[in-house]
Design an enzyme around this catalytic site. Structure first.
Site, PDB file in Angstrom:
ATOM      1  N   GLU A 201       5.136  -5.964   1.743  1.00  0.00           N
ATOM      2  CA  GLU A 201       4.780  -6.611   0.463  1.00  0.00           C
ATOM      3  C   GLU A 201       4.092  -5.640  -0.487  1.00  0.00           C
ATOM      4  OE1 GLU A 201       2.703 -10.087   1.853  1.00  0.00           O
ATOM      5  OE2 GLU A 201       0.901  -8.955   2.319  1.00  0.00           O
TER       6      GLU A 201
ATOM      7  N   CYS B 183     -18.474  -0.773 -25.945  1.00  0.00           N
ATOM      8  CA  CYS B 183     -19.821  -0.240 -26.026  1.00  0.00           C
ATOM      9  C   CYS B 183     -20.392  -0.200 -24.624  1.00  0.00           C
ATOM     10  CB  CYS B 183     -20.677  -1.089 -26.950  1.00  0.00           C
ATOM     11  SG  CYS B 183     -20.055  -1.003 -28.621  1.00  0.00           S
ATOM     12  N   GLU B 184     -20.005   0.833 -23.905  1.00  0.00           N
ATOM     13  CA  GLU B 184     -20.299   0.949 -22.481  1.00  0.00           C
ATOM     14  C   GLU B 184     -20.004   2.406 -22.162  1.00  0.00           C
ATOM     15  OE1 GLU B 184     -21.098  -1.205 -19.943  1.00  0.00           O
ATOM     16  OE2 GLU B 184     -20.765   0.381 -18.487  1.00  0.00           O
TER      17      GLU B 184
ATOM     18  N   TYR C  86     -12.306   3.257  -9.977  1.00  0.00           N
ATOM     19  CA  TYR C  86     -12.003   4.177  -8.874  1.00  0.00           C
ATOM     20  C   TYR C  86     -12.020   5.643  -9.279  1.00  0.00           C
ATOM     21  CZ  TYR C  86      -9.402  -0.112  -7.626  1.00  0.00           C
ATOM     22  OH  TYR C  86      -9.016  -1.393  -7.402  1.00  0.00           O
TER      23      TYR C  86
ATOM     24  N   ARG D 149      -8.937   0.806 -14.203  1.00  0.00           N
ATOM     25  CA  ARG D 149      -8.842   1.600 -12.971  1.00  0.00           C
ATOM     26  C   ARG D 149      -9.654   2.899 -13.011  1.00  0.00           C
ATOM     27  NH1 ARG D 149      -4.762   3.550 -10.875  1.00  0.00           N
ATOM     28  NH2 ARG D 149      -5.057   2.865  -8.742  1.00  0.00           N
TER      29      ARG D 149
ATOM     30  N   GLY E 253       0.800  -1.219   0.000  1.00  0.00           N
ATOM     31  CA  GLY E 253       0.000   0.000   0.000  1.00  0.00           C
ATOM     32  C   GLY E 253       0.830   1.265   0.000  1.00  0.00           C
TER      33      GLY E 253
HETATM   34  C1  LIG Z   1      -2.826  -6.225  -2.836  1.00  0.00           C
HETATM   35  C2  LIG Z   1      -2.042  -6.583  -1.643  1.00  0.00           C
HETATM   36  C3  LIG Z   1      -0.791  -6.014  -1.421  1.00  0.00           C
HETATM   37  C4  LIG Z   1      -0.206  -4.944  -2.303  1.00  0.00           C
HETATM   38  O1  LIG Z   1      -0.909  -3.765  -2.242  1.00  0.00           O
HETATM   39  P1  LIG Z   1      -0.371  -2.475  -3.049  1.00  0.00           P
HETATM   40  O2  LIG Z   1      -1.332  -1.413  -2.698  1.00  0.00           O
HETATM   41  O3  LIG Z   1      -0.387  -2.828  -4.498  1.00  0.00           O
HETATM   42  O4  LIG Z   1       1.011  -2.223  -2.581  1.00  0.00           O
HETATM   43  C5  LIG Z   1      -0.063  -6.473  -0.341  1.00  0.00           C
HETATM   44  N1  LIG Z   1      -0.561  -7.418   0.489  1.00  0.00           N
HETATM   45  C6  LIG Z   1      -1.764  -7.971   0.312  1.00  0.00           C
HETATM   46  C7  LIG Z   1      -2.255  -9.001   1.254  1.00  0.00           C
HETATM   47  C8  LIG Z   1      -2.548  -7.569  -0.754  1.00  0.00           C
HETATM   48  O5  LIG Z   1      -3.750  -8.108  -0.924  1.00  0.00           O
END
Ligand SMILES: *Cc1c(COP(=O)(O)O)cnc(C)c1O
Length: 417
Positions: free
Chosen positions: A259, A333-334, A304, A300, A218
């Site tokens: 991650e 077509c949307e 969002y 996207r 994130g």
């Molecule tokens: C999607 C996800 C991420 C990565 O999120 P990003 O916003 O792309 O960095 C990390 N851990 C888990 C469990 C996720 O589902």
């Protein structure tokens, strides 16, 4: 806001056609280095959340630079194995319990139980084994319920007040909960990360066998010129003291995991497409450039109201062009297939000031590495999947996924009355 020159675009169009995804290997490698340098008190494992861009060549580049893998389904774990990632470097955090969980874990893949039900299922398959639990620490960040991955409105992970139930299962099934995980999508603010880390540490304190804490991904990436990206060094440094204090208080030097998905790949990707048509709706209306991409490659904006840099490259680079306000319409077509929605509002429209588009021009969509090819409305209107190309460090283009054919889309159909 992207890495392509006019010459690149001409070569890409001639060799691969449009629409096409293109990824810059140098930027992937730079992002990998930054992530692997994340400050930590007692060791770091960084996983690539491969759902962001799961194509084998990309997984191999990042895995080859030292990243482990976060897989969001059993299929994704299989995909990483097929790409050559060693099983012990893959951890599954999934909403849906993989049907082949037993086989995957027997091969060495790690499991992060994301609900009490999942923890119990794992415990029945593998009593006495080590496992990770994903906890919802009660805090959310995403700006709406489509991006939120923590707090009471999120279904991800085990609610933090249910720790007694976790411990009950742990006892019944003789599990060893040695790893804990929270992913709330903390964004770019070091204070938000610190707050999440503190909450997570206070929960880890109550799970005495936990020696590894995964704080998820994130990390924010600025795609538009006025947006900034997360500063990983600053965020990491903000967490150091909390890990050290935890070690003093509890005698456990926690290994840190992060991650990221977005941070590793978002800026390294672009989509090149063709302007097929230009129409307008008269005085007081709009000018639309219709392009040969849309929600089939780039969902996207539709999901969002996501904002990506978009530029127009005239077929003749010397052509003088004035700038006008344009809406970019996708090829489906949307009516919602619009590449230029209002920020955060997929139903609104926000014309962009761009070079006046002419049929045959190219458009380049920047910041399209994460959740574009991996998160698309593939096959709507029967458009085949677009190819993916890697720009290698020596400046060559390498095809890493071929354009799909109509036959491939139809291959599982069983026609006949
Ligand atoms: C999607 C996800 C991420 C990565 O999120 P990003 O916003 O792309 O960095 C990390 N851990 C888990 C469990 C996720 O589902």
């Amino acid at each position: 806001m992207h890495f392509l020159t006019h010459e690149h675009i001409q070569t890409l169009r001639a060799e691969f056609g449009t629409p096409v995804y293109v990824y810059d290997q140098k930027q992937l490698e730079t992002a990998a280095r930054e992530v692997l340098a994340f400050p930590n008190a007692y060791g770091l494992t960084a996983r690539y959340a491969m759902k962001a861009l799961p194509t084998a060549a990309i997984v191999q580049i990042l895995s080859g630079r030292g990243l482990h893998i976060d897989a969001s389904s059993g299929f994704e774990a299989e995909r990483a194995l097929l790409a050559g990632v060693p099983p012990e470097r893959i951890q599954i955090s999934a909403q849906e319990l993989p049907l082949n969980l037993k086989g995957l874990v027997e091969r060495g893949v790690l499991f992060n139980a994301c609900s009490l039900e999942q923890l119990e299922a794992y415990g029945r398959l593998f009593p006495g084994r080590e496992v990770s639990v994903r906890i919802n620490p009660g805090l959310g960040t995403g700006h709406n319920n489509r991006t939120n991955t923590g707090g009471p409105a999120s279904s991800f992970g085990i609610w933090h007040e249910h720790l007694d139930r976790v411990r009950a299962l742990q006892g019944q099934l003789d599990l060893r909960i040695t790893r804990m995980h929270t992913h709330i999508g903390s964004g770019g603010d070091p204070q938000a990360w610190k707050h999440c880390a503190r909450l997570s540490l206070s929960i880890a304190a109550r799970l005495p066998e936990v020696v590894r804490l995964n704080l998820g991904g994130g990390f924010k990436v600025g795609r538009m010129p006025d947006e900034t990206s997360a500063n990983l060094a600053e965020i990491g440094n903000a967490l150091l003291d909390d890990f050290r204090d935890f070690a003093k208080a509890h005698g456990r030097e926690l290994h840190l995991e992060i991650e990221p998905g977005t941070y590793l790949v978002a800026r390294a990707g672009a989509i090149v497409a063709n302007v097929n048509d230009v129409v307008d709706t008269g005085d007081g209306g709009y000018t639309f450039a219709k392009v040969d991409t849309g929600m089939t490659e780039f969902l996207r904006p539709n999901l969002y109201g996501a904002q990506h840099p978009i530029s127009i490259f005239p077929a003749d680079p010397r052509a003088a062009r004035d700038e006008i306000d344009v809406l970019i319409a996708g090829h489906c077509c949307e009516s919602g297939d619009m590449l230029t929605p209002a920020p955060g509002d997929p139903e609104g429209l926000a014309p962009r000031r761009l070079k006046r588009p002419v049929i045959g021009d190219s458009i380049v969509i920047g910041g399209a590495g994460a959740y574009c090819s991996g998160l698309a409305a593939s096959h709507y209107n029967s458009f085949p999947q677009a190819p993916e190309v890697l720009l290698t460090p020596n400046g060559d283009f390498r095809l890493i996924r071929r354009r799909q054919t109509l036959e491939q889309i139809l291959s599982n159909e069983l026609p006949g009355g």
